[in-house]
Scaffold this active site. Structure first.
Site, PDB file in Angstrom:
ATOM      1  N   GLY A  15       0.885  -0.920   0.116  1.00 36.04           N
ATOM      2  CA  GLY A  15       0.153   0.525   0.099  1.00 36.04           C
ATOM      3  C   GLY A  15       0.924   1.108   0.106  1.00 36.04           C
ATOM      4  O   GLY A  15       1.647   1.414   0.408  1.00 36.04           O
ATOM      5  N   CYS A  16       0.426   2.244  -0.140  1.00 36.03           N
ATOM      6  CA  CYS A  16       0.875   3.685  -0.365  1.00 36.03           C
ATOM      7  C   CYS A  16       1.740   4.119   0.743  1.00 36.03           C
ATOM      8  O   CYS A  16       2.633   4.263   0.901  1.00 36.03           O
ATOM      9  CB  CYS A  16       0.061   4.640  -1.240  1.00 36.03           C
ATOM     10  SG  CYS A  16      -1.485   4.273  -0.707  1.00 36.03           S
ATOM     11  N   TYR A  17       0.254   3.942   1.824  1.00 32.20           N
ATOM     12  CA  TYR A  17       1.094   5.075   3.048  1.00 32.20           C
ATOM     13  C   TYR A  17       1.801   3.483   3.678  1.00 32.20           C
ATOM     14  O   TYR A  17       2.857   3.931   4.389  1.00 32.20           O
ATOM     15  CB  TYR A  17      -0.368   4.681   4.172  1.00 32.20           C
ATOM     16  CG  TYR A  17      -1.348   5.931   3.456  1.00 32.20           C
ATOM     17  CD1 TYR A  17      -0.731   7.119   3.859  1.00 32.20           C
ATOM     18  CD2 TYR A  17      -2.697   5.569   3.536  1.00 32.20           C
ATOM     19  CE1 TYR A  17      -1.546   8.179   3.512  1.00 32.20           C
ATOM     20  CE2 TYR A  17      -3.427   6.562   3.759  1.00 32.20           C
ATOM     21  CZ  TYR A  17      -3.191   7.617   3.664  1.00 32.20           C
ATOM     22  OH  TYR A  17      -4.162   8.708   3.455  1.00 32.20           O
TER      23      TYR A  17
ATOM     24  N   THR B   2       3.999   1.800   2.669  1.00 29.85           N
ATOM     25  CA  THR B   2       5.099   1.799   1.990  1.00 29.85           C
ATOM     26  C   THR B   2       6.145   3.650   2.423  1.00 29.85           C
ATOM     27  O   THR B   2       7.545   2.875   2.449  1.00 29.85           O
ATOM     28  CB  THR B   2       5.137   2.106   0.098  1.00 29.85           C
ATOM     29  OG1 THR B   2       4.349   1.371  -0.345  1.00 29.85           O
ATOM     30  CG2 THR B   2       6.642   2.449  -0.662  1.00 29.85           C
ATOM     31  N   ALA B   3       5.333   3.934   3.235  1.00 26.95           N
ATOM     32  CA  ALA B   3       6.404   5.258   3.572  1.00 26.95           C
ATOM     33  C   ALA B   3       6.477   5.155   4.413  1.00 26.95           C
ATOM     34  O   ALA B   3       7.978   5.525   4.188  1.00 26.95           O
ATOM     35  CB  ALA B   3       4.898   6.881   2.963  1.00 26.95           C
TER      36      ALA B   3
END
Length: 344
Positions: free
Chosen positions: A143-145, A147-148
């Site tokens: 997921g994008c969150y 990953t960060a």
């Protein structure tokens, strides 16, 4: 490589097609999008008009790899036949990220259609599991969150430097919600407005927790994860807070210098994770596959504070998927992903 894209007409699929068009080893031969099946891709999405291909209801060509950009639950159903037939798969949805079927059912409200594949799927955060991804049949794109957050925390978690309590405060652009229509993504509701959502439990929380545990045996994180929606199209900015374990550093000054050096060494050879000299901005990652990370130590509280920024549609979705594909087929992982950010 011959490539199929399931659901090319949603944001992650659209971005994937854009990136793959310039990839020197990739040929997109079949794309699906059921609501626009039969339409030329360039008519449905004029910025992709150079791609001479028709949208179909199903993948009809022989392919080496399939990417799925369907929403969760539907994506698993579409991916399973390909995975069982020996076609390599990168699922951009959340359907193969959680390895526990009960955890998946709890967070996604459905029984997983292929729990056996949950056991063998590989979590595709490239920087943390290159060996696993290289040999994988089925890769679960992060997921994008997460990953960060995971790239921001991996160095200190691996070294055992922080306590189990972690606060992950996130801001995201509206494209992270996909192309579906809802009141919370309506222009008049989002413009000049910022608000928290999924208060009390976002579906990316178990993903973050699961992968933090994998980074270091015995680490049992308690993560407070809170996302916010902000009025921009692309981008994620995480601000992460954690306490150091007792005795880790003698002073805030020592902690700051040591942590900066740790991050720079940890990501020294990474093509897409860059440790910055000051807090990153989302626009500095707009359209490219970079994750910008800035670790610092608050001198008043001695807490670790890490800022992390990326484009949710590239490193947070389609770019990460291509990075994983490159590893799966033995290509240099930066192939097709060398574009610079678009600025301003």
């Amino acid at each position: 490589m011959k490539i199929g894209i399931i659901n090319v007409t949603w944001y992650a699929g659209i971005e994937l097609a854009r990136i793959l068009y310039r990839h020197p080893e990739a040929e997109v031969v079949s794309v699906t999008g059921r609501s626009q099946a039969g339409e030329e891709l360039g008519n449905a999405l004029p910025h992709l008009s150079r791609m001479d291909i028709t949208i179909e209801p199903e993948i009809t060509r022989s392919v080496d790899i399939v990417f799925s950009a369907l929403p969760q639950v539907a994506s698993a159903e579409a991916c399973v036949p390909f995975a069982r037939d020996g076609v390599r798969v990168v699922d951009i949805s959340a359907d193969f990220r959680l390895h526990d079927p009960a955890e998946y059912a709890l967070w996604y409200g459905a029984e997983h259609p292929a729990p056996d594949l949950l056991e063998t799927s590989v979590y595709g955060l490239t920087e943390l599991d290159r060996d696993g991804i290289s040999s994988a049949q089925l890769v679960a794109n992060p997921g994008c969150y997460p990953t960060a957050a995971l790239l921001a925390l991996a160095p200190v978690v691996e070294k055992g430097l922080i306590s189990d309590q972690v606060v992950v405060d996130c801001k995201s652009g509206v494209s992270g919600a996909g192309r579906g229509l809802s009141m919370t993504t309506h222009f008049s509701e989002v413009n000049e407005n910022v608000f928290a959502y999924s208060v009390g439990g976002h579906r990316h929380l178990p993903e973050i927790t699961q992968e933090l545990r994998r980074i270091k045996d015995g680490y049992a994180p308690r993560v407070l994860f809170q996302p916010h929606l902000i009025p921009m199209t692309r981008g994620i900015l995480d601000t992460i807070y954690a306490d150091f374990v007792d005795g880790a550093f003698a002073s805030a000054e020592e902690a700051s210098a040591s942590v900066t050096e740790l991050y720079r060494e940890y990501y020294r050879d990474e093509p897409f994770v860059k440790v910055t000299d000051k807090p990153p901005q989302t626009k500095q990652t707009w359209g490219n596959n970079d994750c910008l990370v800035y670790p610092t130590v608050d001198r008043h509280t001695r807490k670790l504070v890490v800022f992390s920024a990326l484009d949710n549609l590239v490193k947070g979705a389609a770019g990460q998927a291509v990075q994983n594909m490159n590893l799966m087929f033995g290509l240099p992982e930066a192939t097709g992903l060398e574009q610079l950010a678009i600025y301003p």
